[in-house]
Design a protein around this motif. Sequence first.
Motif, PDB file in Angstrom:
ATOM      1  N   VAL A 115       4.439   5.774  -7.653  1.00  0.00           N
ATOM      2  CA  VAL A 115       4.461   4.314  -7.638  1.00  0.00           C
ATOM      3  C   VAL A 115       3.883   3.824  -6.319  1.00  0.00           C
ATOM      4  O   VAL A 115       4.068   4.457  -5.275  1.00  0.00           O
ATOM      5  CB  VAL A 115       5.901   3.775  -7.830  1.00  0.00           C
ATOM      6  CG1 VAL A 115       6.829   4.245  -6.694  1.00  0.00           C
ATOM      7  CG2 VAL A 115       5.899   2.252  -7.910  1.00  0.00           C
ATOM      8  N   ARG A 116       3.170   2.722  -6.382  1.00  0.00           N
ATOM      9  CA  ARG A 116       2.588   2.131  -5.177  1.00  0.00           C
ATOM     10  C   ARG A 116       2.850   0.628  -5.174  1.00  0.00           C
ATOM     11  O   ARG A 116       2.747  -0.040  -6.215  1.00  0.00           O
ATOM     12  CB  ARG A 116       1.085   2.389  -5.119  1.00  0.00           C
ATOM     13  CG  ARG A 116       0.407   1.756  -3.918  1.00  0.00           C
ATOM     14  CD  ARG A 116      -1.095   1.944  -3.938  1.00  0.00           C
ATOM     15  NE  ARG A 116      -1.470   3.301  -3.633  1.00  0.00           N
ATOM     16  CZ  ARG A 116      -2.064   4.128  -4.479  1.00  0.00           C
ATOM     17  NH1 ARG A 116      -2.330   3.733  -5.706  1.00  0.00           N
ATOM     18  NH2 ARG A 116      -2.395   5.351  -4.131  1.00  0.00           N
ATOM     19  N   GLN A 129      -9.600   4.782  -3.314  1.00  0.00           N
ATOM     20  CA  GLN A 129      -8.519   3.800  -3.455  1.00  0.00           C
ATOM     21  C   GLN A 129      -7.235   4.306  -2.805  1.00  0.00           C
ATOM     22  O   GLN A 129      -6.575   3.587  -2.046  1.00  0.00           O
ATOM     23  CB  GLN A 129      -8.260   3.521  -4.932  1.00  0.00           C
ATOM     24  CG  GLN A 129      -9.346   2.765  -5.645  1.00  0.00           C
ATOM     25  CD  GLN A 129      -8.995   2.570  -7.110  1.00  0.00           C
ATOM     26  OE1 GLN A 129      -7.906   2.925  -7.572  1.00  0.00           O
ATOM     27  NE2 GLN A 129      -9.924   2.015  -7.866  1.00  0.00           N
ATOM     28  N   ASP A 130      -6.862   5.545  -3.136  1.00  0.00           N
ATOM     29  CA  ASP A 130      -5.616   6.093  -2.602  1.00  0.00           C
ATOM     30  C   ASP A 130      -5.670   6.214  -1.083  1.00  0.00           C
ATOM     31  O   ASP A 130      -4.684   5.946  -0.389  1.00  0.00           O
ATOM     32  CB  ASP A 130      -5.338   7.460  -3.225  1.00  0.00           C
ATOM     33  CG  ASP A 130      -4.802   7.340  -4.641  1.00  0.00           C
ATOM     34  OD1 ASP A 130      -4.537   6.209  -5.071  1.00  0.00           O
ATOM     35  OD2 ASP A 130      -4.654   8.379  -5.313  1.00  0.00           O
ATOM     36  N   ALA A 131      -6.823   6.635  -0.560  1.00  0.00           N
ATOM     37  CA  ALA A 131      -6.946   6.761   0.896  1.00  0.00           C
ATOM     38  C   ALA A 131      -6.847   5.395   1.564  1.00  0.00           C
ATOM     39  O   ALA A 131      -6.204   5.251   2.613  1.00  0.00           O
ATOM     40  CB  ALA A 131      -8.269   7.433   1.245  1.00  0.00           C
ATOM     41  N   ALA A 132      -7.483   4.389   0.966  1.00  0.00           N
ATOM     42  CA  ALA A 132      -7.441   3.045   1.541  1.00  0.00           C
ATOM     43  C   ALA A 132      -6.016   2.506   1.558  1.00  0.00           C
ATOM     44  O   ALA A 132      -5.532   1.984   2.568  1.00  0.00           O
ATOM     45  CB  ALA A 132      -8.356   2.112   0.754  1.00  0.00           C
ATOM     46  N   THR A 172      -7.492  -0.923  -6.849  1.00  0.00           N
ATOM     47  CA  THR A 172      -8.054  -0.868  -7.294  1.00  0.00           C
ATOM     48  C   THR A 172      -8.386  -0.261  -6.915  1.00  0.00           C
ATOM     49  O   THR A 172      -8.394   0.232  -7.315  1.00  0.00           O
ATOM     50  CB  THR A 172      -8.631  -0.723  -7.108  1.00  0.00           C
ATOM     51  OG1 THR A 172      -8.657  -0.062  -6.866  1.00  0.00           O
ATOM     52  CG2 THR A 172      -9.150   0.229  -7.595  1.00  0.00           C
ATOM     53  N   GLY A 218       0.788  -1.223   0.000  1.00  0.00           N
ATOM     54  CA  GLY A 218       0.000   0.000   0.000  1.00  0.00           C
ATOM     55  C   GLY A 218       0.818   1.269   0.000  1.00  0.00           C
ATOM     56  O   GLY A 218       0.276   2.349  -0.273  1.00  0.00           O
ATOM     57  N   GLN A 219       2.108   1.182   0.283  1.00  0.00           N
ATOM     58  CA  GLN A 219       2.938   2.386   0.365  1.00  0.00           C
ATOM     59  C   GLN A 219       3.171   2.973  -1.021  1.00  0.00           C
ATOM     60  O   GLN A 219       3.320   2.254  -2.005  1.00  0.00           O
ATOM     61  CB  GLN A 219       4.281   2.048   1.012  1.00  0.00           C
ATOM     62  CG  GLN A 219       5.199   3.255   1.212  1.00  0.00           C
ATOM     63  CD  GLN A 219       6.485   2.874   1.922  1.00  0.00           C
ATOM     64  OE1 GLN A 219       6.637   1.759   2.416  1.00  0.00           O
ATOM     65  NE2 GLN A 219       7.432   3.798   1.969  1.00  0.00           N
ATOM     66  N   ASN A 220       3.184   4.304  -1.107  1.00  0.00           N
ATOM     67  CA  ASN A 220       3.451   4.952  -2.389  1.00  0.00           C
ATOM     68  C   ASN A 220       4.584   5.946  -2.234  1.00  0.00           C
ATOM     69  O   ASN A 220       4.962   6.327  -1.130  1.00  0.00           O
ATOM     70  CB  ASN A 220       2.187   5.621  -2.937  1.00  0.00           C
ATOM     71  CG  ASN A 220       1.730   6.783  -2.078  1.00  0.00           C
ATOM     72  OD1 ASN A 220       2.429   7.776  -1.934  1.00  0.00           O
ATOM     73  ND2 ASN A 220       0.540   6.672  -1.494  1.00  0.00           N
TER      74      ASN A 220
END
Length: 570
Positions: free
Chosen positions: A144-145, A228-231, A185, A8-10
């Motif tokens: 990137v994630r 998605q990004d918050a999750a 996703t 999950g890290q970006n």
Amino acid sequence: MTLVFVKGQNAPLTAQQLRIMVDAAVAVDLSALLLTETGRVRSDGDFVFYNQPAAPGLTWLTGGAGGAQRVEIDLSAVPADVERVIAVISPDDRTTKFGSGPAPVARLVEANGAELGTFTMDGLSEERAVIAWELYRRAGAWKVRAIGQGYSGGLAQLIAAHGVDVEQEEPAPAPVTSSPHFPGTSSPHFPGTGSSQAPAASQQPQPAQEIGGPPEERLYQQVWSIFQDAARSTSALRSAVGYAEQRRDNEVGELLNDPRLRNSPQTSAARAEADRRHDDLVRRAEADRRRDVDQLVAELNGLATTLPAPMAAWDSPRWRDWRLPETTTVGIRVGDVHVPESPELRIPLLFRLPLMRALWIDSTGADRTAAVAMARSVVVRLLAAHPPGQLSISVADLAGGGAAARALDLGGKFGGGASTPVAATPQGLSEMLEHLVERVDLVQMAMRAGAMPTSYDGSHEIDGGRRLLVLHDFPYGFDERSVAHLHYLLNEGPEAGVHVLMVADPADSSTLGPLVGAVWRSMARLPVLSGDHMGDPWVGLTWTFTPDVTTGSTAVDEILARLARQADGQ
């Protein structure tokens, strides 16, 4: 410096020329997909693998020790309508599952050989295909994630979920020269945004819908992307903190294994160093999270005045200039969600239209007035999202003797001028359900015949409009036949234009048979009380839900009055 990613890290990307590789204990095939904002490929040509080694901005290569595969990425050459690039690994032997051996390690490398990051994909079990990295656009730049999202159905299931036309068999295995490298996703689907739970994929994203009305669809997908990004950002923070604590505990545990050294100066210094490394990792994770939250809050603020009224908050200025649409709005808002780490980041929870899954307003712990108020809010939004005459409402309210229908103010004319039917007795409920079941049957017959007749036997109108059954206090007044009819409507109704909105407390249904359990499982649950929780399929987070119910506002009354005037042709 090489970043060690957790799931999950970006991180931002500055380099445009990148290389993706993988270290794995078993032979794996590496592939990549170019995805649009819908989460799907534009065509099968956007899938890069050993039999199709090139796409705009992507090149599949093999060579080096053991014929290791790699994907070269030129971000400057990725087409403008591509929002994401995902890198995928799957075992060369299709029967192999990633949980049967050591965790594979994905590597992201600059063209000059400098390693940007590594990601160990642990925790896999039945997966036979895994998304490793996701490169995605955000605010005009690339990031990137680390994903680590697995599919038990293998590569065929994964690429089909992203729009690639898959034949019965998965692509043939790569030549013998192919070897190990890679894992990893929507779009949201959050509860209610289309079909919510995809089969047989671990944390599989909701398949995104094709773009219909581009402006509204882009806004809908943007809200879903923010979710998605918050999750993933929240999951990354929790993973990083958990990893930091586990590493510190392990290091301190080793120091204390020898009783003779427990109180030595060397041990004290080592414990202090372990604490420092822990604190440093947590600080960096929290800083990354803060950066993500600030950016997402800014995006939500920008959306606040652009979302169409049915998808906007009740206090949005969009309601002031609202008019009945010419086509159905892409979705409606039912509330917002947030996580404890970021209470300021409140993300709209949108349900895609048409509703392909029934909505269940869970009145557990709430009084009837609050449940009716929430149903009223949802119904008004649905009416406001449909063109004139394209949504008709039927209300079943036995326990209240029609009080809920009166509270909804649905005694007026909606849906082509017919007064809203209200069932207030078991007999009336039975007749209403039978009528809707008959409508579904007739529509299905017409669809199979390839035509939609305007009438059937001169008495049953089969038009193109949709029907919504608002059902209060289930299962009060139901018998086994009525439950069977309801179950049929839940399964077959949506495709035929018949939808269900239920307001009920499941504790009231304990006296009925096994069909009742199937009823609850088939519906998307919406709590009535603020602070209740909802799960998501992305990273397994629990979100705090705040229902979209107006307090001290006349917005709902005003919209109902305007709906009535427009229905009367005023």
